[in-house]
Write a protein that holds these residues in place. Sequence first.
Motif, PDB file in Angstrom:
ATOM      1  N   LYS A  80      56.833  59.324  31.683  1.00 22.95           N
ATOM      2  CA  LYS A  80      56.901  59.261  33.147  1.00 22.95           C
ATOM      3  C   LYS A  80      58.200  58.656  33.678  1.00 22.95           C
ATOM      4  O   LYS A  80      58.500  58.780  34.866  1.00 22.95           O
ATOM      5  CB  LYS A  80      55.706  58.493  33.701  1.00 22.95           C
ATOM      6  CG  LYS A  80      55.673  57.015  33.349  1.00 22.95           C
ATOM      7  CD  LYS A  80      54.415  56.360  33.921  1.00 22.95           C
ATOM      8  CE  LYS A  80      54.350  54.880  33.603  1.00 22.95           C
ATOM      9  NZ  LYS A  80      53.114  54.257  34.152  1.00 22.95           N
ATOM     10  N   TYR A  91      50.099  58.390  20.784  1.00 23.19           N
ATOM     11  CA  TYR A  91      50.056  58.718  22.212  1.00 23.19           C
ATOM     12  C   TYR A  91      48.949  59.724  22.524  1.00 23.19           C
ATOM     13  O   TYR A  91      49.068  60.531  23.445  1.00 23.19           O
ATOM     14  CB  TYR A  91      51.422  59.268  22.650  1.00 23.19           C
ATOM     15  CG  TYR A  91      52.509  58.226  22.578  1.00 23.19           C
ATOM     16  CD1 TYR A  91      52.594  57.218  23.528  1.00 23.19           C
ATOM     17  CD2 TYR A  91      53.439  58.239  21.533  1.00 23.19           C
ATOM     18  CE1 TYR A  91      53.579  56.245  23.452  1.00 23.19           C
ATOM     19  CE2 TYR A  91      54.431  57.273  21.456  1.00 23.19           C
ATOM     20  CZ  TYR A  91      54.493  56.282  22.412  1.00 23.19           C
ATOM     21  OH  TYR A  91      55.471  55.326  22.338  1.00 23.19           O
ATOM     22  N   ARG A 138      52.372  58.189  29.990  1.00 23.02           N
ATOM     23  CA  ARG A 138      53.069  56.904  30.001  1.00 23.02           C
ATOM     24  C   ARG A 138      54.389  56.971  29.249  1.00 23.02           C
ATOM     25  O   ARG A 138      55.382  56.364  29.651  1.00 23.02           O
ATOM     26  CB  ARG A 138      52.165  55.838  29.381  1.00 23.02           C
ATOM     27  CG  ARG A 138      52.748  54.432  29.367  1.00 23.02           C
ATOM     28  CD  ARG A 138      51.751  53.458  28.777  1.00 23.02           C
ATOM     29  NE  ARG A 138      51.361  53.853  27.421  1.00 23.02           N
ATOM     30  CZ  ARG A 138      50.426  53.233  26.713  1.00 23.02           C
ATOM     31  NH1 ARG A 138      49.754  52.231  27.258  1.00 23.02           N
ATOM     32  NH2 ARG A 138      50.141  53.636  25.489  1.00 23.02           N
ATOM     33  N   ARG A 139      54.403  57.736  28.152  1.00 27.18           N
ATOM     34  CA  ARG A 139      55.606  57.827  27.317  1.00 27.18           C
ATOM     35  C   ARG A 139      56.745  58.554  28.016  1.00 27.18           C
ATOM     36  O   ARG A 139      57.915  58.335  27.710  1.00 27.18           O
ATOM     37  CB  ARG A 139      55.252  58.547  26.001  1.00 27.18           C
ATOM     38  CG  ARG A 139      56.393  58.659  25.012  1.00 27.18           C
ATOM     39  CD  ARG A 139      55.886  59.206  23.702  1.00 27.18           C
ATOM     40  NE  ARG A 139      55.457  60.586  23.816  1.00 27.18           N
ATOM     41  CZ  ARG A 139      56.239  61.638  23.579  1.00 27.18           C
ATOM     42  NH1 ARG A 139      57.506  61.454  23.248  1.00 27.18           N
ATOM     43  NH2 ARG A 139      55.774  62.864  23.672  1.00 27.18           N
ATOM     44  N   ASP A 150      47.735  59.771  26.098  1.00 32.96           N
ATOM     45  CA  ASP A 150      48.719  60.391  26.989  1.00 32.96           C
ATOM     46  C   ASP A 150      48.562  61.913  26.997  1.00 32.96           C
ATOM     47  O   ASP A 150      48.517  62.550  28.052  1.00 32.96           O
ATOM     48  CB  ASP A 150      50.142  60.044  26.533  1.00 32.96           C
ATOM     49  CG  ASP A 150      50.704  58.861  27.311  1.00 32.96           C
ATOM     50  OD1 ASP A 150      49.972  58.309  28.147  1.00 32.96           O
ATOM     51  OD2 ASP A 150      51.872  58.506  27.075  1.00 32.96           O
TER      52      ASP A 150
END
Length: 318
Positions: free
Chosen positions: A104, A216, A101-102, A219
Motif C-alpha cells: 500500500k 503475507y 499492507r505490503r 494480504d
Amino acid sequence: MSMITERPVSNPAGQTPVRTAGETPARPRDLRAVVAAYVTLTKPRIVELLLVTTVPAMMLAHGGLPSLWLVAVVLVGGSLAAGAASVLNCYIDRDIDQLMRRTKRRPLPAHTVTPRNALIFGLVLAVVSVALMAVFTNLLAAGLTLAAIVYYDVVYTLWLKRTTTANTFWGGACGAAPVLIGWAAVTGSLSPVAWALFGVVFFWQMPHFYPLAMKYKDDYARAGIPMLPVVASVRRVNAEIVLFAWLTLLTSLAVWPLGLSAVYGVPTLVVGVIFVAEAHKLAGRASRGEPVKPMRLFHWSTTYLTIVFAAAALDALL
C-alpha cells in the motif's frame, strides 16, 4: 511525460491563501523524491536478482567473458525491460496494491505517481529496452525480451495472478527468461545448457515465492488473489515447496554434465543439499504445529541461486 502533480493542501478556513510581497512561493516536490518514486516502481531488487542470472549465462554461452560492450548492452537493456515489466505490473495491480499492507505504500497506492504517468513510463522503458536489444544484439534476444514483458504483464498479472492457484508456477517463466535472453544475445540461438539453466530458475521460484506468500497470506486473501497459501492447506503448500526444492536441485545438477566442471558441480551440490534441507525443515515445523518462519527459506533461496550462478560464471572463466 507530464510532470507529477502535487496533491493540494487543504485550507481549513476555506480561503485562498494570499502571498505577501517578497514571500518565496512554495517549492515544488523535491526532485529526488520524484526520482525515488519512479525508481521504486521498477522494483530494483527484482532487477538485481534477474541480472545475477543473466551475466553467468552469457559467460557460459561465450565460454569466458564476452565483450564488455555486449555485457553492458544486455545489462542495460535487461534492467530496462525488467523495470518496464515491474512498472506496468504496478499500474495494473494498483487496485489490489492499496488493499495489501505490503504494497500500500508503493507510489501508485500512495498517490505519489499518477497512473497515467506510470503507464507512460513503463511503456517508454519497454520500447527502449527492446530497441536496444534489437539494434545492439540480435532479433532473437529482442524477441525474447518483448515476450517476457508481455507474458509477465498480460498473461501473468492480468490473467493468471487473479484467476488460478497455479499463478506462481506459470509465472515462473518470466523470472527465468533473462537466462535465455543473455544466452541468445551472445550466440543468437538457444542450447540445451540455456534451457537447463532456465529450468533451474523456473523451478526455484516456487520454493522462493511460496514462503513469501505464506508470510503475507492475509494480504493476498484481503485482495482476493488466489495464491496457493491462501486457498490450499499448509500441508499442500509445504509439499509443493519440498517438491520444487528437489526439482531445483536436480535441474541444477543436470547442468553439470552439459560441459561444466566440478567448479560448478561441487558448490551447487553443497548449497543444494542445504536448500532442500531448509525446505524439509519448514515442512517439518508446519506438520508439528510449530512456528514456520517461512522467510528463512525465502532468504536462503536467494543465497542458493546467487551461489549456483556465481559458480557457473567461475566455471566459464576457468
